[in-house]
Write a protein that holds these residues in place. Sequence first.
Motif, PDB file in Angstrom:
ATOM      1  N   ILE A  23      -8.165   9.356 -15.153  1.00 41.82           N
ATOM      2  CA  ILE A  23      -7.121   9.804 -16.083  1.00 41.82           C
ATOM      3  C   ILE A  23      -7.240   8.998 -17.369  1.00 41.82           C
ATOM      4  O   ILE A  23      -7.289   7.767 -17.332  1.00 41.82           O
ATOM      5  CB  ILE A  23      -5.725   9.593 -15.481  1.00 41.82           C
ATOM      6  N   HIS A  24      -7.320   9.687 -18.507  1.00 35.45           N
ATOM      7  CA  HIS A  24      -7.383   8.943 -19.760  1.00 35.45           C
ATOM      8  C   HIS A  24      -6.083   9.069 -20.534  1.00 35.45           C
ATOM      9  O   HIS A  24      -5.377  10.068 -20.462  1.00 35.45           O
ATOM     10  CB  HIS A  24      -8.586   9.356 -20.608  1.00 35.45           C
ATOM     11  N   GLY A  49       4.352  13.671 -19.093  1.00 30.82           N
ATOM     12  CA  GLY A  49       4.659  15.078 -18.889  1.00 30.82           C
ATOM     13  C   GLY A  49       3.863  15.713 -17.753  1.00 30.82           C
ATOM     14  O   GLY A  49       3.140  15.037 -17.007  1.00 30.82           O
ATOM     15  N   LEU A  50       3.963  17.021 -17.660  1.00 34.37           N
ATOM     16  CA  LEU A  50       3.360  17.758 -16.548  1.00 34.37           C
ATOM     17  C   LEU A  50       1.843  17.623 -16.518  1.00 34.37           C
ATOM     18  O   LEU A  50       1.249  17.393 -15.462  1.00 34.37           O
ATOM     19  CB  LEU A  50       3.752  19.229 -16.633  1.00 34.37           C
ATOM     20  N   LEU A  51       1.194  17.772 -17.685  1.00 31.34           N
ATOM     21  CA  LEU A  51      -0.260  17.705 -17.724  1.00 31.34           C
ATOM     22  C   LEU A  51      -0.771  16.330 -17.308  1.00 31.34           C
ATOM     23  O   LEU A  51      -1.815  16.212 -16.667  1.00 31.34           O
ATOM     24  CB  LEU A  51      -0.769  18.059 -19.123  1.00 31.34           C
ATOM     25  N   PHE A  52      -0.039  15.272 -17.666  1.00 31.58           N
ATOM     26  CA  PHE A  52      -0.417  13.930 -17.233  1.00 31.58           C
ATOM     27  C   PHE A  52      -0.307  13.820 -15.716  1.00 31.58           C
ATOM     28  O   PHE A  52      -1.201  13.273 -15.055  1.00 31.58           O
ATOM     29  CB  PHE A  52       0.478  12.883 -17.898  1.00 31.58           C
ATOM     30  N   GLU A  53       0.771  14.329 -15.160  1.00 28.78           N
ATOM     31  CA  GLU A  53       0.972  14.246 -13.712  1.00 28.78           C
ATOM     32  C   GLU A  53      -0.079  15.060 -12.954  1.00 28.78           C
ATOM     33  O   GLU A  53      -0.557  14.645 -11.899  1.00 28.78           O
ATOM     34  CB  GLU A  53       2.380  14.736 -13.349  1.00 28.78           C
ATOM     35  N   PHE A  89      -4.234  14.669  -9.600  1.00 29.66           N
ATOM     36  CA  PHE A  89      -4.810  15.444  -8.492  1.00 29.66           C
ATOM     37  C   PHE A  89      -6.222  15.871  -8.887  1.00 29.66           C
ATOM     38  O   PHE A  89      -6.394  16.796  -9.690  1.00 29.66           O
ATOM     39  CB  PHE A  89      -3.945  16.670  -8.190  1.00 29.66           C
ATOM     40  N   PRO A  90      -7.257  15.212  -8.349  1.00 27.93           N
ATOM     41  CA  PRO A  90      -8.643  15.493  -8.752  1.00 27.93           C
ATOM     42  C   PRO A  90      -9.051  16.953  -8.603  1.00 27.93           C
ATOM     43  O   PRO A  90      -9.878  17.450  -9.368  1.00 27.93           O
ATOM     44  CB  PRO A  90      -9.466  14.590  -7.825  1.00 27.93           C
TER      45      PRO A  90
END
Length: 337
Positions: A34-35, A175-179, A183-184
């Motif tokens: 995750i970046h 937000g949602l996209l970060f969360e 999940f790979p």
Amino acid sequence: MKQKIKWLSKAVLAGVLAFSVACAVCLIYYNPGIHITNETGVTDYRWLSNSFTGTMIEGIAWHKTDRNGFYNDSSAPDKKMNILVMGSSHMEGTNILYEQSAPRILSELTGLTVYNIGTSGHGLLTNVKNLENALSVMKPTDYVIIETVSTTFFEEEIEKCLSGEMEALPSYDSGLLFELQKFPYFKLMYSQLKKWRAGNTSSEDFGSAQAPAEENITLSSYRNLASHIHEICEKHGVKPIIFYHPSLSLNPDGSATVYKDNNTALKLQEVCENNNIIFIDMSDDFLKMYEEEKVLPNGFCNTAVGFGHLNKYGHRAIAERLSAVIKNDRSEGDKKQ
């Protein structure tokens, strides 16, 4: 009604279990990490600190980021940093073992401390945009090495880079996209969909998909780029090295040909030499390696032949050439003193 609820419960449970298994498999099969936005400006984004990543779709390797979110065996060298390496996913080196990466081998060959901030998506212009911050924050004492897989740029791209108008690569820090990035399996699906829609790989890491027209490639814009790099490096007391690594294509008779734009490569080399920037073209090194060892600098056992990121052979060749150049430069510097 009870039967329907029971069936629905089983279906939901089966779906959850299937998704959990898929994510577990992706932890080692495809887990790029995750970046988040890099608050220091050293790079546009960085990976989460001390996080595990792995791949089995292009090369086979697993890594852990340091506390700064880069791929090094330590996050802050105990002694002074001699060399800072900037680059794209090729230098990030997540497709090979850490011990096989060019920065690590370069440190072993020279005896100097090398720190690598190579990050996927960060092409030459992106790294030049961040050069001032990188040198201010990381404080290398001797050299900054910038990797590039392309020498062909639009004049407008260079102007935006130098004027500060170049947009930063985006990250989703909340937000949602970060969360969802946690999940790979979602990241694998997104990656596959993106490649399917694009039909090719990222232009930042593998060169521009569309070559600029000749009128959009002027020597003056390349001069401005080289002058900008020189001024920043002179201000911070380090010597810049730019190395260019084109790929090789195989011919029907088994020989290899360098796949590059000779016109822009020569332009970049000329302006670098006129601005006290060491420019390295890996073309001859790669050809010699193929002729003597019959290995290519790009590609893996699970990819098309010669396609994709630098492999361990490409990294080794680059480290050996950089080592020879740096040793010669230091030797010449000692003679002048």
